[in-house]
Design an enzyme around this catalytic site. Sequence first.
Site, PDB file in Angstrom:
ATOM      1  N   LYS B  89       0.829  -1.206   0.000  1.00  0.00           N
ATOM      2  CA  LYS B  89       0.000   0.000   0.000  1.00  0.00           C
ATOM      3  C   LYS B  89       0.868   1.262   0.000  1.00  0.00           C
ATOM      4  O   LYS B  89       0.435   2.311  -0.469  1.00  0.00           O
ATOM      5  CB  LYS B  89      -0.926   0.002   1.212  1.00  0.00           C
ATOM      6  CG  LYS B  89      -1.940  -1.152   1.249  1.00  0.00           C
ATOM      7  CD  LYS B  89      -3.096  -0.945   0.279  1.00  0.00           C
ATOM      8  CE  LYS B  89      -4.077  -2.109   0.293  1.00  0.00           C
ATOM      9  NZ  LYS B  89      -5.101  -2.015  -0.761  1.00  0.00           N
ATOM     10  N   GLU B 111     -10.101   5.811   2.718  1.00  0.00           N
ATOM     11  CA  GLU B 111     -10.891   4.721   3.289  1.00  0.00           C
ATOM     12  C   GLU B 111      -9.915   3.608   3.650  1.00  0.00           C
ATOM     13  O   GLU B 111      -8.806   3.548   3.105  1.00  0.00           O
ATOM     14  CB  GLU B 111     -11.904   4.207   2.260  1.00  0.00           C
ATOM     15  CG  GLU B 111     -11.370   3.209   1.230  1.00  0.00           C
ATOM     16  CD  GLU B 111     -10.274   3.751   0.313  1.00  0.00           C
ATOM     17  OE1 GLU B 111     -10.186   4.969   0.154  1.00  0.00           O
ATOM     18  OE2 GLU B 111      -9.496   2.938  -0.240  1.00  0.00           O
ATOM     19  N   SER B 377       1.920  -9.583  -0.669  1.00  0.00           N
ATOM     20  CA  SER B 377       1.523  -8.173  -0.605  1.00  0.00           C
ATOM     21  C   SER B 377       1.718  -7.550   0.765  1.00  0.00           C
ATOM     22  O   SER B 377       1.886  -6.340   0.876  1.00  0.00           O
ATOM     23  CB  SER B 377       0.071  -8.016  -1.049  1.00  0.00           C
ATOM     24  OG  SER B 377      -0.785  -8.823  -0.262  1.00  0.00           O
TER      25      SER B 377
HETATM   26  C1  LIG Z   1      -1.615  -6.961   2.617  1.00  0.00           C
HETATM   27  C2  LIG Z   1      -2.728  -6.659   1.697  1.00  0.00           C
HETATM   28  N1  LIG Z   1      -2.808  -7.317   0.528  1.00  0.00           N
HETATM   29  C3  LIG Z   1      -3.816  -7.086  -0.328  1.00  0.00           C
HETATM   30  C4  LIG Z   1      -4.824  -6.186  -0.056  1.00  0.00           C
HETATM   31  C5  LIG Z   1      -5.922  -6.032  -1.038  1.00  0.00           C
HETATM   32  O1  LIG Z   1      -5.877  -4.851  -1.774  1.00  0.00           O
HETATM   33  P1  LIG Z   1      -5.529  -4.857  -3.309  1.00  0.00           P
HETATM   34  O2  LIG Z   1      -6.395  -5.863  -3.979  1.00  0.00           O
HETATM   35  O3  LIG Z   1      -5.843  -3.466  -3.745  1.00  0.00           O
HETATM   36  O4  LIG Z   1      -4.121  -5.162  -3.457  1.00  0.00           O
HETATM   37  C6  LIG Z   1      -4.779  -5.471   1.144  1.00  0.00           C
HETATM   38  C7  LIG Z   1      -5.821  -4.495   1.476  1.00  0.00           C
HETATM   39  O5  LIG Z   1      -5.961  -3.968   2.531  1.00  0.00           O
HETATM   40  C8  LIG Z   1      -3.703  -5.722   2.046  1.00  0.00           C
HETATM   41  O6  LIG Z   1      -3.628  -5.069   3.213  1.00  0.00           O
END
Ligand SMILES: Cc1ncc(COP(=O)(O)O)c(C=O)c1O
Lengths: 263, 395
Positions: B89, B111, B377
């Site tokens: 993020k 948000e 992620s």
């Molecule tokens: C660690 C992590 N991965 C994935 C996501 C999902 O978001 P996005 O699909 O935009 O990557 C989030 C959302 O809060 C997250 O905190």
Amino acid sequence: MNTLTRLFEKKKQNLLSIYFTAGYPETDSTIKIINSLQAAGIDFLEVGFPFSDPLADGPVIQQTSQQAIKNGMNLELLLDQLKSAGSSVTLPLILMGYLNPVLQTGMEAFCRKAKESGISGVILPDLPPEEYEADYKELFKMHDLHMIFLVTPETSQARIRKIDALGSGFIYAVSSSSTTGRQDTFTSAQTGYLKRLQSMNLQNPVMTGFGIHNRNTLQTVWENSSGAIIGTAYLNALIKCRDEKQAIKLLMDRLGIEKPMNL
Amino acid sequence: MPQLINSKGFYGDFGGAWIPEMLHANIEELARAYAGILETDGFKKDFSNLLRDYAGRPTPLFYARRLSGHTGAKIYLKREDLCHTGSHKLNNVAGQILLARRMNKKHIIAETGAGQHGVATATVCALMDLPCTVFMGEKDVARQEPNVMRMKMLGAKVITVTSGTRTLKDATNEAIRHWINNPSDTHYLIGSTIGPHPYPDLVARLQSVISEEIKQQLRQKENRDFPDYLLACVGGGSNAAGTFYHYIDDARVKLVGAEAAGEGTGTGKTAATIATGSPGIIHGCRTLLMQDSDGQITGAHSISAGLDYPGIGPLHAHLHKTGRATYLAITDKEAMQAAHLLTRLEGIIPALESAHALAALEKLDFKNSDIVIVNLSGRGDKDMESYMESMAHRE
Ligand SMILES: Cc1ncc(COP(=O)(O)O)c(C=O)c1O
């Protein structure tokens, strides 16, 4: 002829229009509410069909919408209710709501059914004028339905002209940069914006809505545009009175309108 | 940078800006400004410096030896969990805060679901000395308490959203409503590839650094700059968009998204938008979303707050429709198992969101020689309560 068109030919100022959420407080409140507002001499109505995520609305319309959805209200049921009311409803009706429920019905079926139910026009705040022009304009013309667009204090002159050329029925002037239901007094900037709209000599009449809740705000709007649209203040009265006849009385009181108009 | 949208902000049938007139001026201002600003040398320099010195990029591409053995393919993890604040993020917020400053914005709103985007936003706002307000659903405030505390410590105002489903969908509604009511000087710093144009494209471009780095790192490690598979979890779709971005036109690479099935796609308690959704409009975007036959948007369910969203970014709706990417639905249980597996095999506790991408490894038929990259992620600190609960069940 479209009943809304006829209304605006006859009456040019001090118009009063009410928004209510269909399906609130009960599924079958729709016709009772329409009858009470018609008897009180309201000029025309915005019949709101509920949506789960009303982005442009404040807490009151969010809550009435949520209750209406819980009560089982949907577009199809609403249009059936309006159709079965038939000729007892003589004041013009506008449908107002968000685009997603309409898309699930299909725009063509929506227009056809709306016309069959005696609807004069439609307000879909999240349908941009550009998309309307590209995809739906002909459909609305074919069904003799007005498409009414919003303008706000942030809308540029050029865009207002474009909207005036594209939309019909009236222009919905949002009184301030806000969601529905604010309770503030109007500022001089807001009055200035309405005066600016007036001086543009638009082809469509301008109705002002959002935040009209007392005598002062109503008079300001009446002095500076063709009429007022009241939503949250009416719903608040309905929530308080739990009776549609008492609710319109209470609202008229708050607006400083002594006797039901036309009565 | 490859151009994925048309001039009106559509990926094929999906995208656009389906917004009330109250948002038009702000959205148009952003749509006019963003692409130009992102291409300036000044922005590029500031952005890459911030990513390097503050976020800690490039993030490593880690060869996961034991997980590879377990899976029967050559698995690399792209370590977004090692970014400052613990997830991908930060890439997006670092870019958007620089953009907001160049647009002279004085207030930042956002948000958040899991709280990762809220924390990331609060972090860069502290760095840039800008006031920050974060909207978070009541349900998420309760299940992601450590992140609420972090946001507060960073000086952000956290507003608990009690409308609707009290999760990410309604936090997004409230942020948009706040923007309608406070249009001047405010930048809405959206956290994923969702919302009206230009947000999906803006966020995808800022996250595209992930695939840009993968290219370079693979060249060094494997002597070729493309993998056979790219896997990423999909909530709104930003980490997946960043992972796919520079490979979207490269047919040699199979793109796989993992969405959250919750308790199962047939149970009604799911967030698997591609598996169970249909076209419509959510938060100003035409895309796939979960809705009933009346067009009311239904509540999502997932064990991971960050995937608990009933829509999906328009890029992914498009990649699904065209068949370019495959989306697999991963249940809460599968994600939980995958999280424990990674922890024991590699000594990395993943975020529950990322665990969905790891679980997708079990569903694909790999050759031993396949090079597979899983975008990790985020890290799992915020999910310790869920993990501890699952361990108590196991014992
Ligand atoms: C660690 C992590 N991965 C994935 C996501 C999902 O978001 P996005 O699909 O935009 O990557 C989030 C959302 O809060 C997250 O905190």
